[in-house]
Design a protein around this motif. Structure first.
Motif, PDB file in Angstrom:
ATOM      1  N   TYR A  42     -16.940  -8.445 -18.290  1.00 49.75           N
ATOM      2  CA  TYR A  42     -17.468  -8.894 -19.576  1.00 49.75           C
ATOM      3  C   TYR A  42     -16.348  -8.907 -20.601  1.00 49.75           C
ATOM      4  O   TYR A  42     -15.668  -7.913 -20.799  1.00 49.75           O
ATOM      5  CB  TYR A  42     -18.572  -7.939 -20.038  1.00 49.75           C
ATOM      6  CG  TYR A  42     -19.476  -8.498 -21.112  1.00 49.75           C
ATOM      7  CD1 TYR A  42     -20.766  -8.910 -20.807  1.00 49.75           C
ATOM      8  CD2 TYR A  42     -19.050  -8.619 -22.432  1.00 49.75           C
ATOM      9  CE1 TYR A  42     -21.616  -9.425 -21.781  1.00 49.75           C
ATOM     10  CE2 TYR A  42     -19.888  -9.133 -23.409  1.00 49.75           C
ATOM     11  CZ  TYR A  42     -21.169  -9.529 -23.071  1.00 49.75           C
ATOM     12  OH  TYR A  42     -22.001 -10.047 -24.036  1.00 49.75           O
ATOM     13  N   ALA A  66     -15.601  -3.891 -19.369  1.00 47.91           N
ATOM     14  CA  ALA A  66     -15.743  -4.713 -20.578  1.00 47.91           C
ATOM     15  C   ALA A  66     -14.437  -4.715 -21.367  1.00 47.91           C
ATOM     16  O   ALA A  66     -13.786  -3.687 -21.497  1.00 47.91           O
ATOM     17  CB  ALA A  66     -16.877  -4.190 -21.444  1.00 47.91           C
ATOM     18  N   HIS A  68     -18.417   1.216 -20.790  1.00 46.38           N
ATOM     19  CA  HIS A  68     -18.446   0.185 -19.749  1.00 46.38           C
ATOM     20  C   HIS A  68     -17.005  -0.209 -19.418  1.00 46.38           C
ATOM     21  O   HIS A  68     -16.395  -1.010 -20.112  1.00 46.38           O
ATOM     22  CB  HIS A  68     -19.257  -1.029 -20.204  1.00 46.38           C
ATOM     23  CG  HIS A  68     -20.700  -0.731 -20.391  1.00 46.38           C
ATOM     24  ND1 HIS A  68     -21.559  -0.541 -19.322  1.00 46.38           N
ATOM     25  CD2 HIS A  68     -21.454  -0.568 -21.512  1.00 46.38           C
ATOM     26  CE1 HIS A  68     -22.766  -0.278 -19.776  1.00 46.38           C
ATOM     27  NE2 HIS A  68     -22.735  -0.288 -21.094  1.00 46.38           N
ATOM     28  N   TYR A  79     -24.191  -5.575 -11.873  1.00 40.21           N
ATOM     29  CA  TYR A  79     -23.333  -4.891 -12.843  1.00 40.21           C
ATOM     30  C   TYR A  79     -21.935  -4.644 -12.276  1.00 40.21           C
ATOM     31  O   TYR A  79     -20.939  -4.855 -12.971  1.00 40.21           O
ATOM     32  CB  TYR A  79     -23.980  -3.572 -13.265  1.00 40.21           C
ATOM     33  CG  TYR A  79     -23.121  -2.732 -14.178  1.00 40.21           C
ATOM     34  CD1 TYR A  79     -23.054  -3.018 -15.535  1.00 40.21           C
ATOM     35  CD2 TYR A  79     -22.389  -1.666 -13.687  1.00 40.21           C
ATOM     36  CE1 TYR A  79     -22.268  -2.258 -16.386  1.00 40.21           C
ATOM     37  CE2 TYR A  79     -21.602  -0.888 -14.517  1.00 40.21           C
ATOM     38  CZ  TYR A  79     -21.540  -1.192 -15.879  1.00 40.21           C
ATOM     39  OH  TYR A  79     -20.753  -0.438 -16.706  1.00 40.21           O
ATOM     40  N   LEU A 111     -25.086  -4.981 -20.874  1.00 41.98           N
ATOM     41  CA  LEU A 111     -24.487  -4.230 -19.767  1.00 41.98           C
ATOM     42  C   LEU A 111     -25.321  -3.005 -19.392  1.00 41.98           C
ATOM     43  O   LEU A 111     -25.434  -2.683 -18.204  1.00 41.98           O
ATOM     44  CB  LEU A 111     -23.050  -3.841 -20.115  1.00 41.98           C
ATOM     45  CG  LEU A 111     -22.076  -5.022 -20.180  1.00 41.98           C
ATOM     46  CD1 LEU A 111     -20.751  -4.593 -20.803  1.00 41.98           C
ATOM     47  CD2 LEU A 111     -21.863  -5.637 -18.800  1.00 41.98           C
TER      48      LEU A 111
END
Length: 122
Positions: A96, A119, A116, A91, A80
């Motif tokens: 994720y 995620a 992130h 991105y 990432l």
């Protein structure tokens, strides 16, 4: 007929012990085997990220990425980070999900991936 067979796990333990002793003092598991996992190699992560960017360029909309056996989240973070720096347009589209069945590793992954926001760790 075999009169006395050594169980496989005993042979494996014997050979592993000999091998690891020849690789160092054995005080550190990474030192014992001489390397970490591929996920800790920046070139490995970069290669996957570049391939993903290539794939993403042919797709529209949100991109779902699932990593099974994510361990401590090292690969996910580096992957990432690479996308964020080199392909911010990709991105922004990534969701994720890192799957890790072991609670201790999953907790570490959650902490590692905190920066992130897209995620998740399951």
């Amino acid at each position: 007929m075999i009169k006395h067979a050594t169980p496989f796990h005993e042979l494996q333990e014997k050979y592993n012990s000999q091998y690891y002793k020849s690789r160092g003092d054995g005080s550190n598991s990474r030192e014992r085997i001489g390397f970490g996992t591929p996920s800790q190699d920046p070139a490995y992560v970069e290669a996957h990220a570049k391939e993903f960017i290539n794939y993403a360029s042919r797709k529209a909309g949100e991109l779902a990425v699932h990593e099974f056996g994510a361990a401590d989240g090292v690969f996910a973070v580096k992957f990432l980070d690479y996308l964020e720096k080199h392909a911010p347009e990709v991105y922004k589209r990534v969701q994720y999900t890192a799957w890790e069945p072991y609670e201790g590793l999953a907790h570490t992954a959650v902490t590692s991936l905190a920066k992130h926001s897209k995620a998740n760790t399951l």
